[in-house]
Design an enzyme around this catalytic site. Structure first.
Site, PDB file in Angstrom:
ATOM      1  N   HIS A 233       1.831  -2.411   8.989  1.00  0.00           N
ATOM      2  CA  HIS A 233       0.552  -2.304   8.287  1.00  0.00           C
ATOM      3  C   HIS A 233      -0.607  -2.861   9.111  1.00  0.00           C
ATOM      4  O   HIS A 233      -0.577  -3.996   9.569  1.00  0.00           O
ATOM      5  CB  HIS A 233       0.603  -3.027   6.936  1.00  0.00           C
ATOM      6  CG  HIS A 233      -0.660  -2.851   6.150  1.00  0.00           C
ATOM      7  ND1 HIS A 233      -0.827  -1.844   5.230  1.00  0.00           N
ATOM      8  CD2 HIS A 233      -1.839  -3.513   6.201  1.00  0.00           C
ATOM      9  CE1 HIS A 233      -2.045  -1.904   4.726  1.00  0.00           C
ATOM     10  NE2 HIS A 233      -2.681  -2.913   5.295  1.00  0.00           N
TER      11      HIS A 233
ATOM     12  N   CYS B  30       2.681   2.075   3.245  1.00  0.00           N
ATOM     13  CA  CYS B  30       3.831   1.188   3.481  1.00  0.00           C
ATOM     14  C   CYS B  30       5.018   1.626   2.622  1.00  0.00           C
ATOM     15  O   CYS B  30       6.176   1.551   3.060  1.00  0.00           O
ATOM     16  CB  CYS B  30       3.461  -0.265   3.188  1.00  0.00           C
ATOM     17  SG  CYS B  30       2.480  -1.038   4.497  1.00  0.00           S
TER      18      CYS B  30
ATOM     19  N   HIS C 283      -4.785   5.250   9.499  1.00  0.00           N
ATOM     20  CA  HIS C 283      -4.171   6.574   9.636  1.00  0.00           C
ATOM     21  C   HIS C 283      -5.124   7.493  10.365  1.00  0.00           C
ATOM     22  O   HIS C 283      -6.340   7.380  10.247  1.00  0.00           O
ATOM     23  CB  HIS C 283      -3.802   7.170   8.263  1.00  0.00           C
ATOM     24  CG  HIS C 283      -4.933   7.180   7.277  1.00  0.00           C
ATOM     25  ND1 HIS C 283      -5.319   6.045   6.605  1.00  0.00           N
ATOM     26  CD2 HIS C 283      -5.759   8.172   6.850  1.00  0.00           C
ATOM     27  CE1 HIS C 283      -6.323   6.331   5.796  1.00  0.00           C
ATOM     28  NE2 HIS C 283      -6.630   7.625   5.937  1.00  0.00           N
TER      29      HIS C 283
ATOM     30  N   ASP D 212      -0.501  15.769   4.873  1.00  0.00           N
ATOM     31  CA  ASP D 212      -1.387  15.220   3.852  1.00  0.00           C
ATOM     32  C   ASP D 212      -1.117  15.925   2.523  1.00  0.00           C
ATOM     33  O   ASP D 212      -0.931  17.140   2.475  1.00  0.00           O
ATOM     34  CB  ASP D 212      -2.853  15.399   4.264  1.00  0.00           C
ATOM     35  CG  ASP D 212      -3.807  14.552   3.444  1.00  0.00           C
ATOM     36  OD1 ASP D 212      -4.374  13.598   4.001  1.00  0.00           O
ATOM     37  OD2 ASP D 212      -3.986  14.852   2.235  1.00  0.00           O
TER      38      ASP D 212
ATOM     39  N   HIS E 129      -4.717   1.586   5.060  1.00  0.00           N
ATOM     40  CA  HIS E 129      -3.636   1.464   6.058  1.00  0.00           C
ATOM     41  C   HIS E 129      -4.044   2.460   7.138  1.00  0.00           C
ATOM     42  O   HIS E 129      -4.183   3.657   6.841  1.00  0.00           O
ATOM     43  CB  HIS E 129      -2.291   1.837   5.415  1.00  0.00           C
ATOM     44  CG  HIS E 129      -1.098   1.759   6.327  1.00  0.00           C
ATOM     45  ND1 HIS E 129       0.083   1.133   5.962  1.00  0.00           N
ATOM     46  CD2 HIS E 129      -0.872   2.260   7.564  1.00  0.00           C
ATOM     47  CE1 HIS E 129       0.973   1.235   6.940  1.00  0.00           C
ATOM     48  NE2 HIS E 129       0.411   1.930   7.928  1.00  0.00           N
TER      49      HIS E 129
ATOM     50  N   CYS F  48       0.837  -1.211   0.000  1.00  0.00           N
ATOM     51  CA  CYS F  48       0.000   0.000   0.000  1.00  0.00           C
ATOM     52  C   CYS F  48       0.873   1.263   0.000  1.00  0.00           C
ATOM     53  O   CYS F  48       2.065   1.212   0.313  1.00  0.00           O
ATOM     54  CB  CYS F  48      -0.967  -0.014   1.191  1.00  0.00           C
ATOM     55  SG  CYS F  48      -0.290   0.599   2.737  1.00  0.00           S
TER      56      CYS F  48
ATOM     57  N   ASN G  51     -10.953   7.466   9.404  1.00  0.00           N
ATOM     58  CA  ASN G  51     -12.042   6.971   8.583  1.00  0.00           C
ATOM     59  C   ASN G  51     -11.934   5.457   8.509  1.00  0.00           C
ATOM     60  O   ASN G  51     -10.842   4.918   8.310  1.00  0.00           O
ATOM     61  CB  ASN G  51     -11.967   7.576   7.179  1.00  0.00           C
ATOM     62  CG  ASN G  51     -12.176   9.082   7.201  1.00  0.00           C
ATOM     63  OD1 ASN G  51     -12.950   9.594   7.998  1.00  0.00           O
ATOM     64  ND2 ASN G  51     -11.485   9.787   6.323  1.00  0.00           N
TER      65      ASN G  51
ATOM     66  N   GLY H 176     -15.536   6.526   4.544  1.00  0.00           N
ATOM     67  CA  GLY H 176     -14.785   7.280   3.531  1.00  0.00           C
ATOM     68  C   GLY H 176     -13.305   6.967   3.507  1.00  0.00           C
ATOM     69  O   GLY H 176     -12.491   7.788   3.092  1.00  0.00           O
TER      70      GLY H 176
ATOM     71  N   HIS I 267      -6.151  11.388  10.841  1.00  0.00           N
ATOM     72  CA  HIS I 267      -6.062  12.752  10.318  1.00  0.00           C
ATOM     73  C   HIS I 267      -5.995  13.684  11.527  1.00  0.00           C
ATOM     74  O   HIS I 267      -6.869  13.626  12.403  1.00  0.00           O
ATOM     75  CB  HIS I 267      -7.309  13.107   9.505  1.00  0.00           C
ATOM     76  CG  HIS I 267      -7.520  12.270   8.280  1.00  0.00           C
ATOM     77  ND1 HIS I 267      -7.127  12.682   7.023  1.00  0.00           N
ATOM     78  CD2 HIS I 267      -8.101  11.052   8.113  1.00  0.00           C
ATOM     79  CE1 HIS I 267      -7.467  11.749   6.133  1.00  0.00           C
ATOM     80  NE2 HIS I 267      -8.053  10.762   6.769  1.00  0.00           N
TER      81      HIS I 267
HETATM   82  P1  AMP Z   1      -8.732   8.514   3.837  1.00  0.00           P
HETATM   83  O1  AMP Z   1      -9.757   9.011   2.859  1.00  0.00           O
HETATM   84  O2  AMP Z   1      -9.162   8.652   5.268  1.00  0.00           O
HETATM   85  O3  AMP Z   1      -8.263   7.131   3.510  1.00  0.00           O
HETATM   86  O4  AMP Z   1      -7.506   9.491   3.715  1.00  0.00           O
HETATM   87  C1  AMP Z   1      -6.426   9.271   2.865  1.00  0.00           C
HETATM   88  C2  AMP Z   1      -5.614  10.540   2.848  1.00  0.00           C
HETATM   89  O5  AMP Z   1      -4.336  10.240   2.349  1.00  0.00           O
HETATM   90  C3  AMP Z   1      -6.206  11.640   1.964  1.00  0.00           C
HETATM   91  O6  AMP Z   1      -6.439  12.797   2.764  1.00  0.00           O
HETATM   92  C4  AMP Z   1      -5.113  11.873   0.918  1.00  0.00           C
HETATM   93  O7  AMP Z   1      -4.987  13.230   0.571  1.00  0.00           O
HETATM   94  C5  AMP Z   1      -3.876  11.355   1.640  1.00  0.00           C
HETATM   95  N1  AMP Z   1      -2.785  10.891   0.795  1.00  0.00           N
HETATM   96  C6  AMP Z   1      -2.856   9.998  -0.217  1.00  0.00           C
HETATM   97  N2  AMP Z   1      -1.625   9.753  -0.714  1.00  0.00           N
HETATM   98  C7  AMP Z   1      -0.759  10.504   0.011  1.00  0.00           C
HETATM   99  C8  AMP Z   1       0.659  10.691  -0.011  1.00  0.00           C
HETATM  100  N3  AMP Z   1       1.443  10.042  -0.891  1.00  0.00           N
HETATM  101  N4  AMP Z   1       1.208  11.553   0.884  1.00  0.00           N
HETATM  102  C9  AMP Z   1       0.421  12.210   1.758  1.00  0.00           C
HETATM  103  N5  AMP Z   1      -0.905  12.074   1.835  1.00  0.00           N
HETATM  104  C10 AMP Z   1      -1.502  11.231   0.969  1.00  0.00           C
END
Ligand code: AMP
Length: 118
Positions: free
Chosen positions: A44, A5, A95, A28, A93, A2, A82, A88, A97
């Site tokens: 992971h 990762c 995370h 982000d 993986h 992913c 989320n 959403g 926010h």
């Molecule tokens: P979610 O919708 O909760 O899965 O959030 C995924 C978040 O990852 C989104 O806010 C994206 O903008 C962010 N995102 C995706 N790829 C990257 C990346 N390479 N570096 C930093 N943020 C990322």
């Protein structure tokens, strides 16, 4: 593997805020607030549904440190994870926010029908 990762193992770059043996925090790519940092466990885990409570113990102080580092600890911030389709979650993986830097809007359904969840 992913995308988070790949960030952990250095295959993808990130704008790093803080890192230790277990966790990583980076900005982000598409910020939804003036301050928008993602905090992840390096190992992971698909989502909050699968996380070991012990991981959350370390994650708590790590997130507090991140809020301090980026300067939003006193002004206030929001911590969100989320989970799954309705939550959403796009990146599978776990995370968190960490959002702040301005008064954050709080959305809601005008017509929420909650009776079947009581
Ligand atoms: P979610 O919708 O909760 O899965 O959030 C995924 C978040 O990852 C989104 O806010 C994206 O903008 C962010 N995102 C995706 N790829 C990257 C990346 N390479 N570096 C930093 N943020 C990322």
């Amino acid at each position: 593997m992913c995308i988070f990762c790949k960030i952990v193992n250095g295959a993808l770059p990130s704008n790093l805020v803080k890192e230790n043996d277990e966790f990583m925090a980076f900005h982000d790519l598409n910020p939804k607030a003036p301050a928008h940092i993602l905090v992840i466990p390096k190992q992971h885990v698909d989502s909050f549904n699968e996380v070991n409570p012990q991981t959350m113990v370390g994650m708590t102080s790590f997130i507090q440190d991140v809020a301090e580092i980026v300067g939003i600890k006193e002004s206030g911030y929001r911590v969100i994870t989320n989970v799954g389709d309705n939550g959403g979650q796009e990146v599978k993986h776990l995370h968190w926010h960490v959002l702040g830097g301005a008064k954050l809007p709080w959305g809601h359904f005008d017509d929420a029908e909650s009776s079947k969840f009581l």
